[in-house]
Design an enzyme around this catalytic site. Structure first.
Site, short mmCIF file in Angstrom:
data_model
loop_
_atom_site.label_atom_id
_atom_site.label_comp_id
_atom_site.label_asym_id
_atom_site.label_seq_id
_atom_site.Cartn_x
_atom_site.Cartn_y
_atom_site.Cartn_z
N HIS A 131 106.18 83.10 33.94
CA HIS A 131 107.43 83.18 34.78
C HIS A 131 107.45 84.46 35.57
O HIS A 131 107.56 84.77 36.92
CB HIS A 131 108.70 82.96 34.15
N HIS A 136 107.19 86.10 40.21
CA HIS A 136 107.79 87.20 40.78
C HIS A 136 106.52 88.05 41.59
O HIS A 136 106.98 88.60 42.69
CB HIS A 136 108.14 88.16 39.87
N GLU A 177 115.54 84.96 41.95
CA GLU A 177 115.10 83.92 41.34
C GLU A 177 115.16 82.45 41.90
O GLU A 177 114.43 81.64 41.53
CB GLU A 177 116.07 83.88 39.85
N SER A 200 108.19 79.06 39.51
CA SER A 200 107.40 78.81 38.32
C SER A 200 107.65 77.67 37.37
O SER A 200 107.26 77.60 36.35
CB SER A 200 107.60 80.40 37.42
#
Length: 296
Positions: A131, A136, A177, A200
């Site tokens: 993730h 990111h 996010e 993700s």
């Protein structure tokens, strides 16, 4: 704020953390099974994001080229730092808010060192290295987005001083996010995702842009900070920006005056359209009406 207990030496081991909660990545203890799991996750998500991720994410992902194995963070730093001034730091799991904001303000992104197990392939309680890295890191190659995240870290520290953590946390949640973008410079791309929690996740990647179920509204920082979010299901509302510059402008000024105002206002529900909202339609695709909850 700390990671789950586990028997793995790579997961939630805070005993070797420094004062700033960073650790050595210790790349060699990753097993062949770990690398095989990484390849499975990477193959699934790389196929999905090709149709659903924004240009900045696609370009950053191509630069990392980590499809074959779990990345060595220092190898990535050799490319990332010259590109945008960011560097990745390894952490054992969740870290305290103040340290998290301090890392971001210093252009250091914390990446969890452990990888999920096979039984967690489709659902994970807390972020792992897949993730944190796949979701990111590609966006951090974009200097404009990196500027926004750094400024967010600075504003996060200010928010802690005035007791406004829930408000500033929602801004991160609904942008870094779970943010969507409808880029004015590339209208042919249509609605795309840039948020790590979306990109993700095998389920939420297509759901966020295609499904008719959630609300999608134009980004407004006041509305965003007041809106509750989902931590154990797909989001009920997504906020849509028109450019990365829009994010940078939102945090360019000191946010404390706004935070103080919002502390006295009621929370907004994540499944409700409010007066003043500007709805954004989903992508014109034959998406399933609903999908089961999958990995964040």
């Amino acid at each position: 704020m700390y990671g789950a207990n586990t028997n793995s030496p790579l997961r939630g081991d805070y005993s070797r953390a420094r004062a700033d909660f960073t650790v050595e990545q210790s790349w060699h203890p990753y097993t062949q099974d770990d690398h095989a799991m990484w390849r499975r996750l990477y193959q699934r998500q790389s196929q999905l994001v090709a149709d659903h991720a924004c240009r900045e994410f696609a370009q950053g992902l191509a630069r990392t080229d980590c499809s074959a194995r779990i990345p060595d963070l220092e190898d990535i730093n050799a490319m990332l730092t010259p590109a945008s001034g960011w560097r990745l730091v390894a952490v054992p799991g969740f870290i305290p808010d103040e340290q998290f904001f301090r890392h971001l303000a210093a252009r250091q992104f914390p990446v969890t060192v452990w990888l999920r197990k096979p039984e967690e392939f489709d659902y994970l309680v807390e972020p792992d290295i897949f993730h944190d890295f796949f979701g990111h890191v590609p966006m951090l190659f974009d200097r404009g987005f990196g500027d926004f995240v750094q400024r967010y870290g600075e504003q996060g520290l200010r928010a802690l001083e005035v007791g406004a953590l829930p408000l500033i946390a929602r801004l991160y949640w609904y942008t870094v996010e779970f943010g969507l973008i409808e880029d004015r410079a590339h209208p042919q791309d249509g609605l795309r995702a840039y948020g790590a929690g979306i990109l993700s996740s095998g389920g939420e990647t297509p759901y966020s842009t295609e499904s008719p179920l959630p609300l999608r509204v134009r980004f407004d920082m006041r509305r965003c900070m007041r809106t509750r979010y989902m931590i154990d299901d797909f989001q009920k509302t997504y906020f849509v920006i028109r450019s990365i510059d829009e994010l940078k402008a939102a945090v360019a000024q000191d946010t404390v005056p706004l935070l103080r105002q919002l502390q006295g206002e009621p929370e907004l529900q994540p499944d409700t359209l409010y007066p003043g909202d500007q709805p954004v339609p989903p992508r014109p695709a034959a998406a399933a009406a609903s999908r089961p909850r999958e990995a964040a």
